[in-house]
Design a protein around this motif. Structure first.
Motif, PDB file in Angstrom:
ATOM      1  N   ASP A  11       0.852  -1.182   0.000  1.00  0.00           N
ATOM      2  CA  ASP A  11       0.000   0.000   0.000  1.00  0.00           C
ATOM      3  C   ASP A  11       0.897   1.243   0.000  1.00  0.00           C
ATOM      4  OD1 ASP A  11      -1.482   2.285   1.281  1.00  0.00           O
ATOM      5  OD2 ASP A  11      -3.121   0.816   1.284  1.00  0.00           O
ATOM      6  N   LYS A  12       0.665   2.126  -0.970  1.00  0.00           N
ATOM      7  CA  LYS A  12       1.516   3.304  -1.115  1.00  0.00           C
ATOM      8  C   LYS A  12       1.466   4.203   0.115  1.00  0.00           C
ATOM      9  CE  LYS A  12       2.415   7.169  -4.275  1.00  0.00           C
ATOM     10  NZ  LYS A  12       1.995   7.856  -5.533  1.00  0.00           N
ATOM     11  N   ASN A  13       0.339   4.239   0.793  1.00  0.00           N
ATOM     12  CA  ASN A  13       0.174   5.141   1.936  1.00  0.00           C
ATOM     13  C   ASN A  13       0.645   4.544   3.252  1.00  0.00           C
ATOM     14  OD1 ASN A  13      -0.967   6.967   0.139  1.00  0.00           O
ATOM     15  ND2 ASN A  13      -3.071   6.340   0.609  1.00  0.00           N
ATOM     16  N   THR A  14       0.396   3.247   3.440  1.00  0.00           N
ATOM     17  CA  THR A  14       0.696   2.630   4.739  1.00  0.00           C
ATOM     18  C   THR A  14       1.889   1.680   4.718  1.00  0.00           C
ATOM     19  OG1 THR A  14      -0.736   0.711   4.371  1.00  0.00           O
ATOM     20  CG2 THR A  14      -1.772   2.719   5.265  1.00  0.00           C
ATOM     21  N   SER A  15       2.366   1.320   3.516  1.00  0.00           N
ATOM     22  CA  SER A  15       3.455   0.355   3.324  1.00  0.00           C
ATOM     23  C   SER A  15       3.075  -1.071   3.704  1.00  0.00           C
ATOM     24  CB  SER A  15       4.710   0.768   4.106  1.00  0.00           C
ATOM     25  OG  SER A  15       5.194   2.011   3.644  1.00  0.00           O
ATOM     26  N   TYR A  56      -7.931  -0.510  -5.205  1.00  0.00           N
ATOM     27  CA  TYR A  56      -6.710   0.215  -5.558  1.00  0.00           C
ATOM     28  C   TYR A  56      -6.684   0.503  -7.060  1.00  0.00           C
ATOM     29  CZ  TYR A  56      -4.779  -1.051  -0.989  1.00  0.00           C
ATOM     30  OH  TYR A  56      -4.564  -1.196   0.370  1.00  0.00           O
ATOM     31  N   SER A 111      -1.867   2.455  -5.169  1.00  0.00           N
ATOM     32  CA  SER A 111      -2.544   3.625  -4.612  1.00  0.00           C
ATOM     33  C   SER A 111      -4.002   3.312  -4.331  1.00  0.00           C
ATOM     34  CB  SER A 111      -2.462   4.797  -5.592  1.00  0.00           C
ATOM     35  OG  SER A 111      -1.121   5.180  -5.810  1.00  0.00           O
ATOM     36  N   THR A 138      -8.508   7.037  -4.104  1.00  0.00           N
ATOM     37  CA  THR A 138      -8.865   8.275  -3.399  1.00  0.00           C
ATOM     38  C   THR A 138      -8.679   9.435  -4.369  1.00  0.00           C
ATOM     39  OG1 THR A 138      -6.590   8.490  -2.589  1.00  0.00           O
ATOM     40  CG2 THR A 138      -8.180   7.416  -1.126  1.00  0.00           C
ATOM     41  N   ALA A 170      -5.347  10.396  -6.469  1.00  0.00           N
ATOM     42  CA  ALA A 170      -4.492   9.252  -6.785  1.00  0.00           C
ATOM     43  C   ALA A 170      -4.360   9.113  -8.295  1.00  0.00           C
ATOM     44  CB  ALA A 170      -5.074   7.977  -6.184  1.00  0.00           C
TER      45      ALA A 170
END
Length: 631
Positions: free
Chosen positions: A436-440, A489, A514, A517, A520
């Motif tokens: 996940d690009k935001n949370t890794s 995603y 991503s 959202t 994105a």
């Protein structure tokens, strides 16, 4: 479980037995020791029999029958040099003692790779009257192999085998290796009191760590063996015998690596499995073809190699016999289809060779295996048993099992650099981690690779749900579209251009997905246009279909399609070109059912570079089509 390396030997062993009146010795102690050897041989106590016969010869060095029998025992134990010495003594003392003496000598020469001498003796033996039909069949096969070997041994093959070391090999039998595409993990069969799978990985010094049992879910109190692993190491196919859910003597099963745990093995079912013996599976890199061995009716010999194709939804096609250019009236075993999906390696005792079972390779054409296989050559092949050869992705390194080298005991696993002519087509690989690009957070996702020119799926797999890791093979000489996607995603798009390249380093990349959202965005790396034009190329179809599917699966998403150029040319021309290219994608989506209210297109020309325009690679990255979520 029937030994997966069970081969039909051609060597005929018979211990010479003479009545007391015909024996050449009159020494009572020599005769007593000689008679004791009868009892030892009857109990298969061969070392004891050797001691008995040596004792007989101490009391009577000219005891011809003791020399003859000692030659037989040494041959049974595959000590052909000592066996030949005994037979040569008999030949010089009494060449007429047995009409089969010449055959025994010829076998020793053959197994010592002295093929010219072996051929002379075999051809002389051919003139022997009143040979049984079975003996003539064995002799005919020897003559074919010896005549082949006399010429083939003249071809010098570079060969420096290296034992895989104590992390892999033991005093037990190790065989049937399989390695992942990145050559970092090996799974093999070890036979102790039973057959089980073991796994090892490479350490920082490029040596194999100590192997351990693969999984208690897979290894049982029964026998498991003859496995293959998918290039990404996520699927294991193997043979299991005598199981409650079995359909025959031995069946093919499969298991998936879920996180860090192997799933409960599932019987692959009909039509691959039958009431007969199915074993030794080999899966193609794209997961669409399964090669395996069966003794089912309708084949050419004892064991034949078959091919079944994946139909989807867990179903496989009816197996097809690979035909007379692969299978013979003997046994074909341990198939391995390389990641190029063109080159098949296997073991056979039916084709002309150097001994018991030799390794062969064959190239597949558009019509299948249309040419006869090639013997991989001496000294890779010997008079002993060679089998279970597999080749690394790049085609340079071979792994195999042999009992003819000085190893740790029995069959050991070895590797060597494969000579150029026997190599498959070059194959590299892509390896990465999905997160996940935001949370890794590591993600389970679908990974798909398409041949841009043909639209064929080269690889379709998933990343590991615990580690996010994936691995896929890429045959050189083509351009590939690479996509990773997961519900919730935006999909990830990349391109690998391997055209006209024989040596390509592996692709290793992070794959950030991503979440859907606002704001994105992704670059569509597989949208292609004619030069200085906004006309879409046919090669863009796969990516456009993927984008269409994404929008249909996410009906609440509204996107902006943007076109971008490099800095070559006039600003106005670049602005116009980028706008028209974005509109071409916009028009395609509307044509295939996407509501125009969900789409906006815009050209940005050269104003939003993502890399330097100072290099050709940077310029190619800047020439792109992007999608951004705007609602």
């Amino acid at each position: 479980m029937r030994n997966t390396l069970l081969f039909l030997t051609l060597i005929l062993i018979s211990f010479q037995v003479y009545s007391q009146e015909k024996l050449s010795s009159n020494n009572a102690r020599a005769l007593s020791a000689y008679n004791r050897s009868n009892l030892s041989l009857g109990q298969k106590l061969y070392n004891t029999a050797i001691r008995d016969l040596e004792e007989a010869l101490r009391f009577d060095p000219n005891f011809i029958e003791a020399h003859y029998r000692l030659g037989d025992v040494y041959k049974k134990l595959a000590d052909y040099r000592k066996s030949l010495n005994q037979y040569q003594y008999v030949e010089s003392s009494n060449p007429n003692i047995s009409k089969h003496l010449g055959f025994e000598i010829a076998e020793c020469y053959f197994n010592l790779h002295l093929y010219d001498s072996a051929l002379t003796y075999f051809e002389n033996y051919l003139q022997t009257p009143d040979l049984s039909e079975n003996r003539r069949k064995i002799l005919d096969k020897y003559l074919i192999n010896t005549r082949f070997s006399v010429e083939a041994i003249k071809i010098k093959i570079p060969y420096e085998p290296k034992n895989l070391g104590p992390g892999i090999n033991t005093v037990n039998q190790e065989y049937l290796p399989t390695v992942t595409a990145d050559d970092s993990t090996i799974i093999f069969t070890r036979r102790t009191n039973q057959e089980d799978f073991y796994i090892s990985t490479k350490n920082f010094e490029n040596n194999w760590n100590k192997a351990f049992g693969l999984s208690t879910t897979i290894n049982t109190t029964g026998n498991e063996g003859a496995q293959c692993v998918s290039p990404d190491g996520q699927y294991l196919y193997f043979a299991g015998c005598g199981r409650e859910d079995g359909l025959g003597k031995c069946d093919i099963y499969y298991s998936k690596l879920v996180g860090n745990t192997w799933s409960r093995p599932q019987n692959i079912g009909t039509p691959i499995n039958s009431p007969n013996w199915e074993s030794q599976p080999s899966l193609s890199a794209d997961g669409k073809s399964l090669y395996f061995v069966s003794d089912r009716k309708g084949g050419y010999g004892s064991y034949d190699i078959y091919l079944s194709r994946y139909l989807g939804a867990g179903k496989w096609s009816n197996p097809i016999n690979l035909g007379p250019n692969i299978n013979t009236n003997g046994s074909e075993l341990s198939p391995f289809i390389h990641a190029d999906n063109q080159t098949l390696y296997f073991s056979s005792d039916g084709w002309p060779g150097f001994g018991q079972n030799d390794i062969f390779y064959a190239k597949k054409s558009k019509t299948g295996f249309s040419e006869k296989p090639k013997n991989i050559g001496f000294p890779i092949n010997t008079s002993q048993e060679e089998s279970s050869l597999i080749i690394s992705n790049d085609g340079k390194k071979a792994y195999f099992a042999s009992n003819s080298l000085q190893g740790f005991g029995g069959l050991d696993l070895y590797s060597f650099e494969l000579y150029e002519a026997a190599r498959p087509n070059f194959v590299t690989y892509v390896k990465g981690t999905v997160f996940d690009k935001n949370t890794s957070q590591k993600l389970l996702a679908n990974v798909e690779i398409i041949d841009v020119a043909t639209g064929d799926t080269v690889s379709q797999t998933t990343s590991n749900e615990a580690t996010g890791l994936f691995l896929a093979s890429l045959p050189a000489g083509k351009t590939y579209a690479f996509n990773v996607y997961r519900d919730g995603y935006l999909f990830y798009s990349e391109q690998f251009a391997l055209e006209n390249k024989k040596q390509v380093d592996a692709f290793k990349l992070p794959v950030p997905l991503s979440p859907i959202t606002i704001g994105a965005k992704i670059s569509l790396r597989n949208i292609f246009f004619e030069t200085n034009s906004f006309k879409l190329k046919n090669e863009s179809k796969y990516e456009l279909v993927k984008l269409t599917e994404f929008l249909k699966n996410n009906p609440a998403v509204r996107i902006e399609i943007s076109g971008h150029t490099d800095n070559v040319g006039a600003d106005v021309a670049n602005q116009t070109l980028s706008t028209n290219r974005a509109k071409a994608v916009y028009d395609y989506l509307i044509k295939f059912g996407i509501d125009s209210k969900r789409l906006v297109y815009k050209g940005y020309g050269k104003t939003q570079p993502i890399e330097t325009n100072a290099t050709e690679l940077g310029k190619s990255r800047n020439r792109r089509t992007e999608v951004k979520v705007i609602e």
